[in-house]
Design an enzyme around this catalytic site. Structure first.
Site, PDB file in Angstrom:
ATOM      1  N   HIS A  89     -50.285  -4.061 -32.939  1.00  0.00           N
ATOM      2  CA  HIS A  89     -50.359  -2.788 -33.659  1.00  0.00           C
ATOM      3  C   HIS A  89     -51.435  -2.849 -34.754  1.00  0.00           C
ATOM      4  O   HIS A  89     -52.338  -2.012 -34.810  1.00  0.00           O
ATOM      5  CB  HIS A  89     -48.996  -2.463 -34.267  1.00  0.00           C
ATOM      6  CG  HIS A  89     -48.954  -1.190 -35.056  1.00  0.00           C
ATOM      7  ND1 HIS A  89     -48.434  -0.028 -34.551  1.00  0.00           N
ATOM      8  CD2 HIS A  89     -49.388  -0.891 -36.304  1.00  0.00           C
ATOM      9  CE1 HIS A  89     -48.542   0.932 -35.461  1.00  0.00           C
ATOM     10  NE2 HIS A  89     -49.117   0.431 -36.547  1.00  0.00           N
ATOM     11  N   GLU A  90     -51.328  -3.849 -35.607  1.00  0.00           N
ATOM     12  CA  GLU A  90     -52.293  -3.944 -36.714  1.00  0.00           C
ATOM     13  C   GLU A  90     -53.699  -4.219 -36.196  1.00  0.00           C
ATOM     14  O   GLU A  90     -54.681  -3.754 -36.768  1.00  0.00           O
ATOM     15  CB  GLU A  90     -51.857  -5.022 -37.721  1.00  0.00           C
ATOM     16  CG  GLU A  90     -50.504  -4.765 -38.389  1.00  0.00           C
ATOM     17  CD  GLU A  90     -50.353  -3.375 -38.985  1.00  0.00           C
ATOM     18  OE1 GLU A  90     -51.372  -2.768 -39.362  1.00  0.00           O
ATOM     19  OE2 GLU A  90     -49.205  -2.884 -39.051  1.00  0.00           O
TER      20      GLU A  90
HETATM   21 ZN    ZN Z   1     -49.759   1.519 -38.199  1.00  0.00          ZN
END
Ligand code: ZN
Length: 670
Positions: A461-462
């Protein structure tokens, strides 16, 4: 005294000279940089030449460069590696920086020049990107109230101040209610609770100086308690206390606070020329209108409700088998749902973990970026702010693209959660600048360091946010990378999570730490099924909250928010055994500040998009389809905020997103 924060950084890739920077350098550097920024703005505002795009809009973008640079370093350190002194600096400068920004947006002479350029825009022969930053600059000033004068300006100031006070009060009331309630538990009442819940309530008792274990309203205590407590009347008592937060009468009651906040927001929107607060708020978002938000939420609502009702029937059967006659109540749902999960979808975390080695997951996130976008990653040996932080040079075909810093391990000095920030954003004006992008996580150390499946998703995600920053290719940094609408910014990050689930990626990288073998198919299937368990319940409690939030900010503000909430829920046919995820008196997202007011929908909006966007790859021939990867980079990852989010999405996908892929992904499709 020389201050390295204020010098030119003659380092590799222009990285901040972390080995020279000391905490004592920050306060004087921030003070000096604010003064420099204000002087630059004053010079612009009083320029004797007629206003032009160059001397006004571009001129404004050139101001505050030192402050941006210093704060880029400071905020990163304050979040990732705080010290008492850094916290003290944060407390001291938060109000000063707010006042600094208010002084710029309140500069009438400057706004008058921007207004002149804005009115002359059609004759200026601007590039599309220039037209965009002019519009954004002008709109930003108007939305801050720069066009108001006299009584209206005074009233706006009053409203902003009062809203800030009320937002703080709402949060403090909520905290007080959470803090003040506790329920001592007898040893008998611990029966049937798993060890980790027992130790949590014992720890809570100790922390509060009680004789024995106590139940508190902290989410990390109450939710597991409701999941595991076999004593139904005790569950009911606990649940009732939990949902009454902010609604207990007396000084900490939030109902009146919420009503006043809604009145003031509506007045503020009207002063600025909008019909209502929702129109003001959604103007800058991809959704744009309340109708679009409601349309999307309602498309999800009916299938989610159908699934929740079907699940409720299964849970009620379990309850009856347990000797309790129905109907299933809200304090029963988590308990019977947890029992069902253990039987049907149980994962053994201890067996699963060795398959997710941190090192392998980092390499997996890089390998996907290599296959999709041709990026290469070379470890750098440079001085950073903490020994756990690591840096890579990111290149493509031998050309420098960015510096990527990964800081993965939890430590006491790090804020909780995970995030991506840019210490420096990509831009080409007034000089060419390659980004320095940071991913911060809070994973447990180990040898080797092993992640849970959720941790691995967080890492992807990051890294998706990081790609949005690193592949950015725009002229002006005000629209660079993740400088996009709130309901669009999670698209690249949530979309990137899908590559973790690609079977060939897992096969190559999710290998056992000791045996080196790939994860068995059966285990993989369970991982994926567990991720969508109880989605009917989760979707219903979320969508109901989002629809109430929207109703609060549309049209005339409700005099009685609780009555309005009841009306919306009745209209939806809210299932009996589910309540809003956040009811009005404790809906902190919406009432402690403006961030998610009329914007709570945006989590789901992003999820609809990421599911729909990944489906575009599957339709085109697979997760690594080169043509789709090219479109993703061209129209989303490199484009930043250079165009409206819906325009960018349509260029990428050929149409606006539909909810079908989300419903499939959440297991809600018919
Ligand atoms: Zn996010």
């Amino acid at each position: 005294m020389t201050n390295p924060l204020l010098e030119t950084w003659d380092t590799e890739f222009g990285l901040p000279p972390f080995d020279l920077i000391e905490d004592a350098h920050f306060a004087p550097a921030i003070e000096a940089a604010m003064a420099e920024g204000l002087a630059e703005v004053e010079a612009l505002a009083t320029n004797a030449e007629a206003p032009t795009f160059e001397n006004t809009v571009e001129g404004l973008m050139k101001t505050g460069a030192t402050l941006d640079r210093v704060l880029g370093v400071f905020y990163n350190l304050a979040g990732a590696d705080s010290t008492d002194m850094r916290e003290e600096i944060m407390r001291e400068f938060s109000p000063k920086l707010a006042a600094h920004s208010a002084a710029i947006y309140g500069n009438q002479a400057l706004f008058a020049r921007i207004e002149q350029v804005w009115l002359a825009r059609d004759a200026l022969d601007l590039t599309p990107e220039q037209a965009r930053v002019l519009m954004l600059t002008h709109r930003g000033f108007v939305r801050a109230g720069a066009a108001l004068t006299g009584d209206e300006a005074a009233r706006m100031k009053e409203i902003k101040g009062r809203l800030a006070t009320l937002g703080t009060q709402f949060g403090q009331n909520l905290l007080a209610d959470e803090r003040d309630w506790q329920r001592a538990l007898s040893e008998d009442e611990l029966e049937g609770l798993p060890a980790f819940v027992v130790s949590a309530v014992r720890a809570a008792g100790k922390e509060r100086g009680a004789e024995g274990p106590v139940l508190t309203l902290s989410r990390s205590v109450i939710v597991p308690f409701l999941q595991f407590c076999p004593n139904r009347s005790l569950r009911e008592e606990a649940w009732r206390a939990w949902v009454a937060r902010g609604e207990n009468g007396g000084k900490t009651d939030n109902r009146g606070v919420a009503a006043e906040i809604l009145q003031l927001r509506a007045e503020r929107a009207k002063l600025l020329g909008y019909d209502d607060f929702a129109s003001y708020k959604l103007e800058t978002e991809m959704a744009k209108t309340p109708e679009a938000v409601r349309g999307l939420l309602m498309d999800v609502w009916e299938p989610a409700k159908a699934r929740a009702l079907a699940d409720a029937a299964l849970l009620e059967e379990r309850m009856v088998a347990d000797g309790v006659n129905g109907p299933l109540q809200a304090w029963d749902w988590r308990y019977y749902s947890e029992a069902r999960r253990r039987e049907e979808f149980a994962l053994n975390e201890a067996e699963l973990k060795p398959y997710f080695q941190l090192e392998n997951m980092i390499q997996a996130s890089f390998a996907c970026a290599n296959r999709l976008f041709g990026l290469e990653f070379r470890p750098l040996d440079v001085a950073l702010y903490h020994p756990d932080a690591r840096a890579w040079e990111v290149t493509r075909k031998g050309q420098h693209v960015a510096v990527f810093i990964g800081d993965y391990f939890a430590r006491a000095s790090k804020r909780s959660g995970a995030w991506c920030s840019a210490m420096r954003s990509q831009r080409k004006f007034p000089d060419v600048q390659a980004p320095i992008v940071v991913n911060i996580c809070n994973f447990a150390k180990g040898d080797p360091a092993l992640l849970s499946y959720d941790d691995a998703r967080t890492l992807f995600h990051e890294f998706g946010h990081a790609l949005h920053q690193m592949l950015s290719d725009v002229t002006y940094d005000m629209i660079s990378g993740t400088s996009v609408a709130r309901d669009f910014v999670e698209l690249p990050s949530q979309l990137y999570e899908h590559w973790l689930e690609v079977p060939e990626v897992l096969q190559e990288f999710a290998v056992h730490a000791e045996t080196g073998e790939a994860m068995p198919q059966e285990m993989l299937d369970k991982v994926l099924a567990a991720a969508t368990y109880d989605m009917g319940f989760q979707t219903v409690e979320y969508v109901a909250s989002a629809l109430v939030d929207l109703a609060f900010h549309e049209g005339e503000p409700p005099a009685d928010p609780m009555a309005e909430q009841a009306k919306v829920l009745a209209g939806l046919g809210m299932p009996e055994a589910i309540v809003m995820r956040h009811a009005t008196p404790h809906f902190a997202h919406v009432f402690t500040g403006d961030g998610y007011s009329s914007g709570y929908y945006s989590y789901m909006w992003s999820e609809v998009m990421d599911a729909d966007a990944f489906e575009a790859f599957e339709e085109a021939g697979g997760a690594f389809d080169p043509a789709m990867a090219g479109k993703l980079e061209q129209f989303i990852l490199s484009a930043g905020g250079s165009e409206e989010a819906d325009v960018l999405y349509i260029k990428f996908r050929g149409r606006m997103p539909g909810v079908e892929a989300l419903l499939k992904g959440r297991g809600l499709a018919a």
